[in-house]
Enzyme design. Structure first.
Site, PDB file in Angstrom:
ATOM      1  N   ASP A   1       0.864  -1.180   0.000  1.00 40.81           N
ATOM      2  CA  ASP A   1       0.000   0.000   0.000  1.00 40.81           C
ATOM      3  C   ASP A   1       0.909   1.241   0.000  1.00 40.81           C
ATOM      4  OD1 ASP A   1      -2.158   1.759   0.328  1.00 40.81           O
ATOM      5  OD2 ASP A   1      -2.048   1.637   2.510  1.00 40.81           O
TER       6      ASP A   1
ATOM      7  N   GLU B   1      -3.361  10.902  -1.013  1.00 41.06           N
ATOM      8  CA  GLU B   1      -4.717  10.358  -0.971  1.00 41.06           C
ATOM      9  C   GLU B   1      -5.373  10.548   0.390  1.00 41.06           C
ATOM     10  OE1 GLU B   1      -6.520   6.269  -2.500  1.00 41.06           O
ATOM     11  OE2 GLU B   1      -5.360   5.973  -0.682  1.00 41.06           O
TER      12      GLU B   1
END
Length: 486
Positions: free
Chosen positions: A263, A296
């Site tokens: 991730d 993000e």
């Protein structure tokens, strides 16, 4: 049909009288996308992090070098690359400490929580009894003197906002919520309802503090937001309709304390390899646009900044958005974004999202892989496209939630353990990737993307080029026949 030329998948021109195989490009792109090459991109991202303070966060040199790596590969393959600037409010940590006697912990302040005063808040530590919904109703504090205290609460059962509201109602001056699964205690509260400073802890930190309940405890959690400039990357094929673009994206930056190889590296690496093998000038009906985003996990994402830079007409040119996140989790599951709200919690989705979900599920079913709908995190980049009404879908291998026995029976792996035990932690490195899951998810993305590059008819009614040409030819023939009859 399609052939591979110099590492690039190009579809050959079909004979005028023959309808092309709609899945041909997808099959050849899947074959061309190499798991070894994806892994090589991951090695590059790991080395970039290792030589830049262990991070690829959006404000760091590690992120800029990651962006340069993606851009360099695309330019070498013949793509035209754009790296526009965007601005966001970066969260800067000023203090993050809990001290209870000899026990110390490093909490993570909940997003939008109010700060403690400089120097922190001090009071007795009270552990809220653990049940199925700990700290979710005032009755949970029966027999607990929380007035002027630091409330220690186990995660689960209700939203963080509710836990801190109930703690404040009971008289607590701060709330500490410890995780019920592996990993740090990330989360957020509604800024309009933030009553007391609230922070998250790991399971181990929470249990250590629970063992010293009653001890005078100091909590100092403070952050501020700093206006920051960074970049994102966008590129597009030169071929295909530019008014019906298939767009695919992935988050590139990591958190400040991690290399972020699953991730977010796994999705970024897979998307790069798909772009390189598709090439800048494939024979496609619809242009394909690729994007790598930054920041993000903040209130102004690069994806949101990008969409706001487009007019409504330019947004209409985007037929759909395909996203992926953590697709190589070490205890992987196989999730597709819930486009039809079959899980009951995704909420209203733009029309076409259910069809995208079926396309991903259908491909993986063909590989004898069962999938589940994902109640995806609305803070991810794709939420910006959903808000703009753009059909959206994607893939996910799971992160901090635990794999159930039923899921372990279906997918393998270990039940009762998080899909990614290193989610957003320093151990998210090259050793934290299930390369089989990564390869399968990359194949699914390649196949579905190629299919929609051929036709988006099921999503928005735009048929493939061959069908449009046949329709025009039929209309022209009828017009000629009618004209001759007269």
């Amino acid at each position: 049909m399609a052939v591979v030329v110099a590492g690039t998948v190009l579809a050959t021109a079909p004979a005028a009288e023959a309808a092309p195989d709609p899945d041909a490009l997808g099959h050849h792109l899947v074959k061309a996308v190499s798991a070894d090459k994806i892994n090589r991109h991951l090695i590059a991202l790991q080395r970039i992090a290792d030589t830049n303070g262990g991070t690829r966060a959006a404000h760091t040199p590690g992120y800029q070098k990651s962006l340069d790596y993606i851009a360099g590969g695309l330019r070498a393959a013949g793509f035209e690359v754009s790296t526009p600037e965007f601005t966001y409010n970066r969260v800067v940590v000023d203090a993050a400490v809990v001290v209870a006697g000899a026990v110390r912990a490093a909490p993570t302040q909940m997003t939008d929580s109010i700060n403690t005063p400089v120097g922190g808040l001090t009071g007795p530590l009270v552990a809220v009894p653990v049940d199925a919904n700990p700290g979710c109703q005032i009755e949970d504090y029966a027999g607990v003197d929380a007035v002027g205290a630091i409330a220690l609460i186990k995660r689960g059962g209700c939203a963080f906002t509710q836990k801190q509201l109930v703690a404040a109602q009971a008289g607590a001056i701060a709330a500490l919520v410890y995780n019920h699964v592996d990993g740090p205690g990330y989360g957020g509260v509604d800024p309009a309802q933030s009553k007391i400073p609230t922070a998250g802890l790991t399971t181990a930190e929470g249990l250590a503090l629970a063992a010293v309940a009653g001890t005078q405890t100091t909590v100092d959690v403070r952050t501020h937001k700093q206006f920051t400039t960074s970049r994102y990357l966008v590129t597009q094929t030169r071929t295909g309709r530019t008014d019906n673009v298939v767009m695919a994206g992935a988050q590139l930056d990591s958190i400040p304390t991690s290399a972020g190889i699953n991730d977010t590296g796994a999705s970024s690496a897979a998307l790069l390899e798909i772009a390189l093998k598709l090439g800048p000038s494939p024979r496609v009906d619809n242009a394909v646009r690729f994007a790598w985003w930054g920041a993000e996990d903040v209130d102004k994402t690069a994806a949101g900044f990008y969409l706001k830079s487009l007019s409504f007409e330019q947004q209409l040119d985007i037929a759909m958005y395909l996203n992926s996140n953590s697709i190589g989790s070490s205890n992987a599951g196989y999730f597709v974004y819930d486009g039809d709200n079959s899980t009951g919690s995704a909420g209203p989705m733009p029309y076409g999202s259910a069809q995208i979900e079926r396309a991903f599920a259908g491909y993986l079913a063909g590989r004898e892989i069962q999938v589940e709908g994902s109640n995806f995190d609305r803070q991810w980049d794709h939420s910006q496209f959903i808000a703009a009404g753009i059909p959206t879908g994607g893939l996910y291998a799971g992160s901090f939630r635990q794999k159930t026995p039923a899921q372990a029976a279906k997918w393998g792996g270990t039940a009762g353990v998080s899909f990614d035990r290193c989610h957003q932690q320093a151990c998210d490195n090259l050793g934290n990737v299930d390369r089989t899951a990564l390869d399968r998810n990359a194949d699914a993305m390649a196949f579905v993307l190629a299919g929609y590059a051929t036709s988006t008819e099921d999503v928005n009614g735009v048929p493939p080029r061959a069908q449009r040409a046949q329709t025009r030819a039929t209309v022209a023939m009828k017009a000629t026949t009618l004209g001759g009859a007269e």
